[in-house]
Design an enzyme around this catalytic site. Sequence first.
Site, PDB file in Angstrom:
ATOM      1  N   ASP A  59       0.834  -1.200   0.000  1.00 31.08           N
ATOM      2  CA  ASP A  59       0.000   0.000   0.000  1.00 31.08           C
ATOM      3  C   ASP A  59       0.872   1.254   0.000  1.00 31.08           C
ATOM      4  OD1 ASP A  59      -2.303  -1.726   0.513  1.00 31.08           O
ATOM      5  OD2 ASP A  59      -1.595  -1.789   2.593  1.00 31.08           O
ATOM      6  N   ASP A  70      -2.396  -2.440  -4.603  1.00 27.97           N
ATOM      7  CA  ASP A  70      -3.307  -2.832  -3.529  1.00 27.97           C
ATOM      8  C   ASP A  70      -4.024  -1.577  -3.046  1.00 27.97           C
ATOM      9  OD1 ASP A  70      -4.664  -4.292  -1.636  1.00 27.97           O
ATOM     10  OD2 ASP A  70      -2.951  -4.680  -0.363  1.00 27.97           O
ATOM     11  N   ASP A  85      -4.125   1.977   3.869  1.00 23.38           N
ATOM     12  CA  ASP A  85      -4.851   0.973   4.646  1.00 23.38           C
ATOM     13  C   ASP A  85      -4.478   1.098   6.116  1.00 23.38           C
ATOM     14  OD1 ASP A  85      -5.949   0.116   2.302  1.00 23.38           O
ATOM     15  OD2 ASP A  85      -5.111  -1.901   2.354  1.00 23.38           O
ATOM     16  N   ARG A  93     -14.053   1.270  -1.490  1.00 25.07           N
ATOM     17  CA  ARG A  93     -13.357   1.387  -0.200  1.00 25.07           C
ATOM     18  C   ARG A  93     -12.987   2.833   0.097  1.00 25.07           C
ATOM     19  NH1 ARG A  93      -9.341  -3.934  -0.004  1.00 25.07           N
ATOM     20  NH2 ARG A  93     -10.934  -5.473  -0.587  1.00 25.07           N
TER      21      ARG A  93
END
Length: 435
Positions: free
Chosen positions: A227, A272, A276, A328
Amino acid sequence: MPKTFVFAAAFLLSASLLSSQGKITLEDKAAGWASYTGQKDLAGGEITPPDSVRGTTGGYGGTVYRVKTSEELKKAIHSAGAKIIVVEGMIDMTDTGSGSMLPSAVTGSTPALDKFIETHTQKSVLPCRTYREWKEKFTASFDYNENQNGPAGDLREELNHLWRSQTELIVGDDTTVIGAAAGCGIRGGCWAVRGVRNVIIRNLEISDCYNPFPAFEAGDGLNASLDGVTVRNSKYVWIDHCTLKSSFSPEEVAKDKYKTKDGNSVKWQVYDGLCDIVQTNDFVTVSWCIFKNHDKTMLIGNGDKVTADINHQTVTLHHNIFDSCVQRLPMVRFATIHIYNNVYVNQKRYGIDCRKDSRIYSEKNNFEETSKSCTDNKQGSFYDTGSLNLKKDKLDSSPVWKPSDYYSYTADSPENAKKEVLSKAGAGKIPVQKF
């Protein structure tokens, strides 16, 4: 490494929380959970904030390092004690001196990346001379419904470890990383905030966290595992005025497919998340950032069975813009999260996703399309007050928690928030005070 020195300026508290948007300074105070100065976390554990007034302070008062290369940056990151790292210019984490390994097209490569592949596979079970050959041979080494255990899978893990060791920046306790001006940051790398305390990342461009060695996931092709920023098992983290983005659009990435041994076509996904926040974090604020051109943008809590997250994952998102992102925005599990004055434009699929035991307090956000504002998932609490174009049918009538019980903040109207965020969010928008 350039000459270092100790920053010894007096401790001046910014009363404006950067609300004036005048200059980015070392004295600025975060809003939201990163400013929390209570004595216990939500699980009842005793805590000691880095500062009794500001909460998160990063490397304030520590040694200052000015860096222009990946070698200088890594040396500064790994130095002992409180530190302020000033990034001067754009650092390509994939370039070890023979050129960038970041392709300019999703199906492409570079001479340096091809050389990396050839060097590390020539005596292996899958010898390859180019990245394209690696993608084709590796995908063809397993059936669609098989796992990747075995020699080819072991080789992929080895290559992924080598890539990660070159591109990952592991941040320590009491650290501030700040871009000196517009255009400063990293390409092709990732910031790892893992198991640490008191970290600030500000005014950085963070682009193309590229992972050329994805692993197969049933039903979702080959998935990357790096990430732009990962926050894990950490306390007191503030990410502010950063621009996190990908060069290849989600549509381009989805078209890059290769055949498995049994003839199935699977996606080769090199990205990805952009940011996160997973596994028992506390007191995290992400503010005034741009998230752009990405699919799986922000994951908060990474599994329904990660019950250690209960009464942790205290997170605030405010004054961020999500532009041309698919999903997301964020996806939330277990978190006690305050989402206010964020702006959603060029929406592609959905915004907020309420998953397992979420405690979402949404406030005065501005969504471009009501139908894409949130998912129909409702596995936790989702309360909203004052947002524009948010679907109402899945919302709770009253909140299970109130941010004002834990910290002070000011939320603007969604209309005014959009004007402010579009002009002032992201790296390079606000000048940095000289120090």
